[in-house]
Scaffold this active site. Sequence first.
Site, short mmCIF file in Angstrom:
data_model
loop_
_atom_site.label_atom_id
_atom_site.label_comp_id
_atom_site.label_asym_id
_atom_site.label_seq_id
_atom_site.Cartn_x
_atom_site.Cartn_y
_atom_site.Cartn_z
N ARG A 287 0.85 -1.19 0.00
CA ARG A 287 0.00 0.00 0.00
C ARG A 287 0.88 1.24 0.00
O ARG A 287 2.09 1.15 0.17
CB ARG A 287 -0.94 0.00 1.20
CG ARG A 287 -0.21 0.00 2.52
CD ARG A 287 -1.18 0.07 3.69
NE ARG A 287 -0.45 0.38 4.91
CZ ARG A 287 -1.02 0.66 6.06
NH1 ARG A 287 -2.32 0.69 6.15
NH2 ARG A 287 -0.30 0.93 7.13
N CYS B 284 3.12 5.62 -7.92
CA CYS B 284 3.94 6.72 -8.44
C CYS B 284 3.05 7.94 -8.55
O CYS B 284 2.05 7.93 -9.26
CB CYS B 284 4.49 6.34 -9.82
SG CYS B 284 5.19 7.78 -10.65
N GLU C 210 -2.40 8.44 4.74
CA GLU C 210 -0.99 8.57 5.13
C GLU C 210 -0.09 8.64 3.90
O GLU C 210 0.75 7.77 3.67
CB GLU C 210 -0.58 7.41 6.04
CG GLU C 210 -1.32 7.46 7.36
CD GLU C 210 -0.80 6.46 8.40
OE1 GLU C 210 -0.15 5.48 8.01
OE2 GLU C 210 -1.06 6.67 9.59
N CYS D 58 9.66 7.83 -5.36
CA CYS D 58 9.64 6.96 -6.53
C CYS D 58 10.73 7.46 -7.48
O CYS D 58 10.83 8.65 -7.74
CB CYS D 58 8.27 7.05 -7.20
SG CYS D 58 8.20 6.14 -8.75
N CYS E 40 9.23 10.14 -12.90
CA CYS E 40 9.58 11.04 -11.78
C CYS E 40 10.89 11.77 -12.08
O CYS E 40 11.03 12.95 -11.75
CB CYS E 40 9.68 10.25 -10.47
SG CYS E 40 8.06 9.81 -9.83
N GLU F 16 -6.68 8.88 13.59
CA GLU F 16 -6.49 7.49 14.00
C GLU F 16 -5.74 7.46 15.32
O GLU F 16 -4.86 8.30 15.58
CB GLU F 16 -5.62 6.72 12.99
CG GLU F 16 -6.27 6.39 11.68
CD GLU F 16 -5.31 5.63 10.76
OE1 GLU F 16 -4.45 4.88 11.27
OE2 GLU F 16 -5.43 5.80 9.54
N LYS G 179 -4.71 -8.31 11.74
CA LYS G 179 -5.72 -9.05 12.51
C LYS G 179 -5.51 -8.97 14.03
O LYS G 179 -6.42 -9.23 14.78
CB LYS G 179 -5.81 -10.51 12.06
CG LYS G 179 -4.55 -11.33 12.19
CD LYS G 179 -4.82 -12.77 11.67
CE LYS G 179 -3.56 -13.60 11.64
NZ LYS G 179 -2.54 -13.09 10.70
C1 GLA Z 1 -1.82 3.52 9.87
C2 GLA Z 1 -2.81 3.32 8.75
C3 GLA Z 1 -3.94 2.39 9.08
C4 GLA Z 1 -3.45 1.23 9.91
C5 GLA Z 1 -2.76 1.76 11.14
C6 GLA Z 1 -2.32 0.69 12.09
O1 GLA Z 1 -2.04 4.62 10.61
O2 GLA Z 1 -3.33 4.51 8.24
O3 GLA Z 1 -4.50 1.94 7.88
O4 GLA Z 1 -2.59 0.43 9.16
O5 GLA Z 1 -1.62 2.45 10.73
O6 GLA Z 1 -1.70 1.23 13.21
ZN ZN Z 2 7.46 7.63 -10.35
#
Ligand code: GLA
Ligand code: ZN
Length: 685
Positions: A117, A121, A156, A166, A171, A317, A366
């Site tokens: 995740r 780019c 994030e 990248c 780039c 978060e 999990k």
């Molecule tokens: C980040 C992400 C979330 C999750 C948390 C776990 O902040 O944005 O998707 O993965 O970490 O702590």
């Molecule tokens: Zn790139």
Amino acid sequence: MKMKTPIKKLNKFLHGGDYNPDQWLDCPEILKQDIELMKKAHVNCVSLGIFSWATLEPEEGNYQFDWLEEIINNLYKEEIYTILATPTAGMPKWLTEKYEEVRQVRENGVRNLSGGRHNFCYTSPIMREKARAIDTALAKKFGNHPGVILWHISNEMGGNGNDASCHCPLCQAAFREWLKNKYKTLDSLNHAWWTKFWSHTYTSWDQIHSPVSNGVKSLHGLELDWRRFITAQTVDFYKKECEAVKEYSKNIPVTTNMMEFFTPLDYFKFKDSVDIVSWDSYTSWHESKDDVDLAIRTAASHNIMRAIKKQAFLLMESTPSLTNWKHINTLKRPKMHMLSSMQAVAHGSNSVQYFQWRKSRGASEKFHGAVIDHYGKDDTRVFKDVTELGIRLESLTEMIYKTINKPKVAIIFDWENMWAMNDAQGPNNIGMKYIDTILNHYKPFWEMGIDVDIIDMEQEIDNYKLVIAPMTYMMKEQFGERVKEFVSNGGCFVSSYWSGIVNETDLCFLGGFPGIIGDVVGIRSEEIDAINEYYPNSILYKNKSYEVKDLCDLIHLQSAKAEGYYEKDFYRGMPALTRNKYGKGIAYYIAARASEEFNKDFYSDLVNEIGVEKNINGNLPYGVTVTKRCGEDSDFLFVQNFNSKTVLINLDREYEIAEDGISVSDKLELKSYDCVILKDKKDII
Ligand code: GLA
Ligand code: ZN
């Protein structure tokens, strides 16, 4: 459904968090139970769709939004609002397999495979086009839905380890364009990067490549511009996503969730394109016996987030219990959930949101804490903690929602300065400890219960009484000018060793350090000594000796007067702390990295001298701080106890406990991990 103005709906403390129902679509009873339990937990808002691209668009151009619509509707019926994400943080396989350019290329030139995740780019036109398509479709469908209150752009950004960059050909080309735009001519770039060094002179733009370990790493100007480019490109990608959603969703504000002192991205550059700042806080509470230093670091992070826009922010978060990605994932001890959440509010957050609502059944998260465990019911410690907080936030909303902290003190923390200082070789290559230094200067204020903004060199400083700029190695010209004006007009400025060394392309100032602020502080720094255990030193200030470490600046007085001296070595007797009158103000220069005790005594003297008020007059016990959210009729003092034992606070006058109206004067008892909110009514004249 009746329409309300979405921004107005943000008019309460939000409580909830990331909700990933797409992992549970084949379990309708769980989805139904989720909403019932959310109501029970006093959750009023969830973030949806953050990693749902593969479910929302299972094949190119085939949008499947019905499931999401049903969920948003069901939530809304129960007055639970949605923060709707654009799903770009996790890419579907059809996208990454069909169009390889959307995948990042690592520093070694190898392109990532599909998966993971935060790894797209940000230059790729195809990635931008596909992101725009899904974002537009989402905005058309949900952009005016009465249940949707905020856009959560991506997630994030850049958060793929500590290297958000990248290095793909697209780039590289974009970087060259960015440089052409900045420098106009190769001559000016060659000068700015000092490329005659080791024959690095560029004779064509095409020769420029990102800094990589098997290529150029020694040109600090290149490193610095590459990092600036990455921020610029990320902000540009973010803005394109904003434009896409705003086209069909004009009234819904946008945010993107940040990560405290995240090195790769200069978050201040997002200032003008986020409507509200939000961030994810994962403090390692209880990693040692004493939580105070962690509380201080977390407080500083909240302060940066508030200071980006100088307004309330959102805690997007946090974990309701534990994380699963640290070496040791310790549970929050009883009452720490309440305290750490109230700490966010105390520093200006208008929300407490979690990752995540329900624990995933499989894959890497999990075992990450969540409000609902695999057990699936509400009779758990975590659920009770969350509910208790939800009730408290609800009861506080009306009183506190519109208030905000208004510090009179600012500490400068500048990402570009950090990058430049970390890249430079010398004087201490073990680490220049910039963030630690910022925290060391912040700590006395936390301990005294004085609110502080942490801002970069580009923000205005006129409204503060005291501006502290530790280690401003890179002295931005505009900042230097602002400091001159600020001090001339009566402000108090504190500078330190390793300041005013280089300009914005990392070229050293000629004619003496600390460059442009030399007259303001009234000293000249001649040499800097990186000391080790065999060459200890200390400074004498007001007849007390304080240990110093790491860095000692050897300075000469010009117009300044010495207030502290080195005690050892060949520079014994040379000034180590100076004070200079400049216009109507004063500027101090702290020449060495002094002990915490020095900072404590020095800043305590200084706030008395210049009249910066503590939120509660007097001394607070160890591990206790007070922050203040100011309102029209009343101010609210958040008295927080980070000790695992009871403490007594001496009050300077009578207050009312905000939540039950009881008057307190003289002494306030705070049990372990308590946060008590005191109401201070303003005198109406
Ligand atoms: C980040 C992400 C979330 C999750 C948390 C776990 O902040 O944005 O998707 O993965 O970490 O702590
Ligand atoms: Zn790139």
